[in-house]
Design an enzyme around this catalytic site. Structure first.
Site, short mmCIF file in Angstrom:
data_model
loop_
_atom_site.label_atom_id
_atom_site.label_comp_id
_atom_site.label_asym_id
_atom_site.label_seq_id
_atom_site.Cartn_x
_atom_site.Cartn_y
_atom_site.Cartn_z
N CYS A 1 34.75 37.29 40.04
CA CYS A 1 36.09 37.15 39.46
C CYS A 1 36.69 38.53 39.18
CB CYS A 1 36.00 36.32 38.18
SG CYS A 1 37.49 36.32 37.16
N CYS B 1 37.92 39.19 35.62
CA CYS B 1 36.75 39.30 34.73
C CYS B 1 36.20 40.72 34.75
CB CYS B 1 35.66 38.32 35.15
SG CYS B 1 36.12 36.58 35.06
#
Length: 236
Positions: free
Chosen positions: A161, A164
């Protein structure tokens, strides 16, 4: 100058989009369309590790980030519909576009991906032998963690991600700045599917702030350090 009416222009736009062969569908509509398409080919474009934790029944796993994605998809029938999904929608959009570019005529991309599908409690398959050995936070450990009388900030992330990863330096700085005052913990989404489902997490990155076992705040996406500090300071 003569102007065309707005409605015909919108119609032309929709027709042009439909002609592209790539259609985005919400999870429930995706499910219904798939079940009503006898020759539908279902493609899971996540990593093997993600697939092992749970997937749609009869799906074929081909990682879109892998170097052999294009070669492996040659085994699919270009004349038949292809249904594509990933975890949250970004990778499946990439895969769907690539399939259309490579000559697939009808490609359906699930909006929100497996996160939306599982949070809606739609049916999934799980290969226990594939998932064996994957670490998970037990319910007891989770309850002990959030029971602290200090603020507990949980960061749910995944290694694939991008947002993230962008938030990781902020989490690391917060951990250092609030050492002894607050608990900052990063939790791997892929290794804690049961927990994230209980918490109704269907998008990442997501941040939860607990104190004395109570959820006090929920944030999502790319967020400034200042906002985290404000919510932590307010609950010290």
């Amino acid at each position: 100058m003569r102007r065309l009416p707005i409605l015909p222009l919108m119609t032309l736009l929709l027709l042009s989009l439909c002609g592209m062969g790539q259609t985005v569908l919400d999870a429930e509509i995706f499910k219904n369309k798939l079940s009503s398409t006898p020759n539908g080919q279902l493609l899971d474009v996540r990593t093997f590790e993600e697939y092992a934790q749970g997937h749609l029944k009869n799906s074929l796993n081909i990682d879109v980030t892998g170097s052999s994605f294009e070669q492996k998809t040659l085994a699919l029938d270009k004349s038949q519909p292809v249904f594509v999904y990933c975890l949250s929608g970004a990778r499946s959009a990439k895969a769907a576009k690539q399939l259309v570019d490579n000559g697939f005529k009808e490609v359906y991309d699930m909006k929100g991906g497996y996160l939306k599908w599982s949070s809606a409690q739609l049916p999934i398959d799980k290969n226990e032998h594939l998932a064996k050995g994957v670490e998970e936070i037990s319910q007891d450990d989770f309850e002990k963690l959030i029971a602290s009388d200090k603020p507990v900030l949980l960061d749910f992330f995944a290694t694939w991600c991008a947002p993230c990863k962008q938030m990781m330096p902020t989490m690391q700085k917060l951990t250092k700045d609030y050492e002894g005052k607050a608990v900052i913990k990063t939790i791997n989404y892929d290794k804690n599917k049961a927990l994230t489902q209980r918490l109704q997490i269907d998008e990442i990155p997501i941040f939860l702030l607990y104190k004395n076992g109570k959820l006090l705040w929920r944030g999502m996406g790319l967020m400034p350090e200042k906002e985290f500090k404000e919510i932590i300071e307010a609950n010290l």
